[in-house]
Scaffold this active site. Structure first.
Site, PDB file in Angstrom:
ATOM      1  N   ASP A 124       0.797  -1.232   0.000  1.00  0.00           N
ATOM      2  CA  ASP A 124       0.000   0.000   0.000  1.00  0.00           C
ATOM      3  C   ASP A 124       0.828   1.281   0.000  1.00  0.00           C
ATOM      4  O   ASP A 124       0.259   2.379   0.006  1.00  0.00           O
ATOM      5  CB  ASP A 124      -0.951   0.001   1.203  1.00  0.00           C
ATOM      6  CG  ASP A 124      -2.129  -0.926   0.978  1.00  0.00           C
ATOM      7  OD1 ASP A 124      -2.635  -0.975  -0.161  1.00  0.00           O
ATOM      8  OD2 ASP A 124      -2.549  -1.597   1.939  1.00  0.00           O
ATOM      9  N   ASP A 183      -6.620  -4.464  -5.635  1.00  0.00           N
ATOM     10  CA  ASP A 183      -6.294  -3.117  -5.140  1.00  0.00           C
ATOM     11  C   ASP A 183      -4.864  -2.707  -5.498  1.00  0.00           C
ATOM     12  O   ASP A 183      -4.549  -1.524  -5.644  1.00  0.00           O
ATOM     13  CB  ASP A 183      -6.411  -3.036  -3.603  1.00  0.00           C
ATOM     14  CG  ASP A 183      -7.518  -3.869  -3.005  1.00  0.00           C
ATOM     15  OD1 ASP A 183      -7.912  -4.877  -3.622  1.00  0.00           O
ATOM     16  OD2 ASP A 183      -7.980  -3.533  -1.914  1.00  0.00           O
TER      17      ASP A 183
HETATM   18  N1  GLY Z   1      -7.083  -1.648  -0.150  1.00  0.00           N
HETATM   19  C1  GLY Z   1      -8.032  -1.961   0.822  1.00  0.00           C
HETATM   20  C2  GLY Z   1      -9.443  -1.667   0.502  1.00  0.00           C
HETATM   21  O1  GLY Z   1      -9.832  -1.270  -0.572  1.00  0.00           O
HETATM   22  O2  GLY Z   1     -10.231  -1.836   1.399  1.00  0.00           O
END
Ligand code: GLY
Length: 412
Positions: A124, A183
């Site tokens: 992330d 994601d």
């Molecule tokens: N990347 C985590 C979410 O979208 O909840």
């Protein structure tokens, strides 16, 4: 009482001062920015009130993330995946207002995140660093920001496995060997930028490998995507499990996951010009926009296959991400540009009319009714900082399009 006085002072200031958003032509967009300006001052006030009585370390919860059911403000530490969205939203207010107040506050909350540039424990970093430092570098060229971003890109790249061809998303989750979530497409933007800024092609090569591997394994025949694909990293690197974590079922279409894919492949086409990414983005857009469970107001259910539709919770964050992506995609498509523009406009209008917080409410978060992790019984129908970030980003893009500017400005 203190909050009432603050709100009165903010209203009085807003009534007497000339709005810095006066040049925005579209009345809805102008009103949304004026609303955001007032709300974020409340969020800043409530956040700084907590931080003023806290000794700050690298682990201190410093960035506002959401509101708990008991009404209290949830903050996250720099290593939380949503830590970049609050400074990022303030950078957008600075971009639209030119108000030095927002630059100063955006810098303050961006710089709380510096230590994560060497953090190698998550995929992330792209979200965290690009939304904060990336917007700061783009808008203000603050000395040192570029170096932080390059260091973060190196940390993110350390998670790449050439046998798999992907960046590993999570280190948690005992049932997976090498989990990659849809994601993760969002985190590639930092890598593309790093190659442009440094001249080192390796970041871009990793991003392209990740996008190609994701395209090959994450998508089903109907162009919806799995949330989690697990790879046999110790063996031949092939995909071995197809699961969900935040969706309704392994086989369902988790709402925000579809939006991350749409945004990610649209961005990949911007960065590479490779038509296969445009094609993938258009397939995802077709899945979303023609889906029987896309509600009349276009604000997604948390999962397209949620069993209790039409009573299932909506997820404003998913729709906001999709709206921002659709504005960009509208400038790329050979024949569907007008349809994508209309779809994006419909989403932002619905969020603006139906999902904005009451003035002063929700500690100043801009929107309500997002879903973080419904199967985990966590964050259901709450404000979330990333819903606000992508709502504001979508509005910035709408305004740029209306003024004939490139929908996404260059960072360097
Ligand atoms: N990347 C985590 C979410 O979208 O909840």
């Amino acid at each position: 009482m203190k909050k009432t006085i603050l709100l009165l002072a903010l209203c009085l200031a807003a009534c007497t001062a000339r709005s810095p958003y006066v040049s925005i032509q579209d009345p809805m967009v102008r009103d949304d920015f004026e609303f955001a300006d007032r709300q974020l001052r409340v969020l800043l006030h409530d956040t700084e009130a907590i931080l003023d009585t806290t000794t700050l370390t690298e682990k201190t919860k410093v960035e506002p993330h959401s509101v708990k059911p008991d009404g209290s403000l949830v903050l996250v530490p720099p290593r939380g995946w949503t830590s970049g969205f609050f400074p990022g939203t303030m950078w957008y207010l600075y971009e639209m207002s030119g108000d030095e107040f927002w630059k100063e506050k955006a810098m303050k909350f961006t710089e709380y995140l510096e230590s994560i540039k060497t953090y190698k424990g998550t995929h992330d970093l792209g979200f965290m660093i690009n939304c904060s430092y990336g917007n700061g570098e783009r808008l203000a060229h603050v000395p040192g920001y570029k170096e932080v971003m390059l260091e973060a890109a190196r940390s993110l790249s350390s998670r790449f496995n050439p046998t798999v061809g992907c960046i590993r998303s999570w280190d948690h989750g005992a049932k997976w060997q090498f989990p990659v979530i849809i994601d993760n497409m969002m985190n590639l933007e930092l890598l593309f930028w790093a190659s442009e800024a440094s001249g080192d092609p390796s970041f871009r090569e990793i991003a392209i490998s990740h996008a190609n591997t994701t395209m090959a394994n994450h998508f089903r025949e109907d162009n919806s995507s799995f949330h989690v694909v697990d790879y046999d990293a110790a063996g031949d690197g092939k995909a071995v499990q197809f699961n969900t974590h935040q969706g309704y079922a392994d086989s369902s279409a988790w709402g925000r996951g579809q939006a991350w894919g749409l945004y990610g492949f649209t961005m990949c086409y911007r960065k590479t010009g490779d038509p296969k990414y445009l094609e993938q983005a258009e397939k995802i857009a077709a899945f979303i926009l023609s889906h029987k469970n896309l509600p009349e107001d276009s604000v997604f259910y948390w999962d397209f296959d949620a069993p209790d539709i039409p009573d299932a919770p909506r997820d404003v964050s998913a729709s906001a991400v999709a709206a921002s992506a659709l504005y960009e995609l509208s400038t790329m498509s050979a024949d569907k540009g007008a349809a994508y523009l209309a779809a994006a406009d419909k989403i932002v209008k619905s969020i603006s009319e139906k999902y904005r917080s009451e003035p002063g409410a929700n500690h100043g978060f801009l929107t309500h009714s997002s879903v973080g992790n419904l199967p985990g019984n966590n964050e259901i129908s709450v404000p979330l900082n990333y819903a606000d970030y992508y709502f504001i980003e979508a509005l910035v893009r709408k305004d740029r399009l209306a003024n004939g500017k490139p929908v996404v400005p260059a960072v360097n």
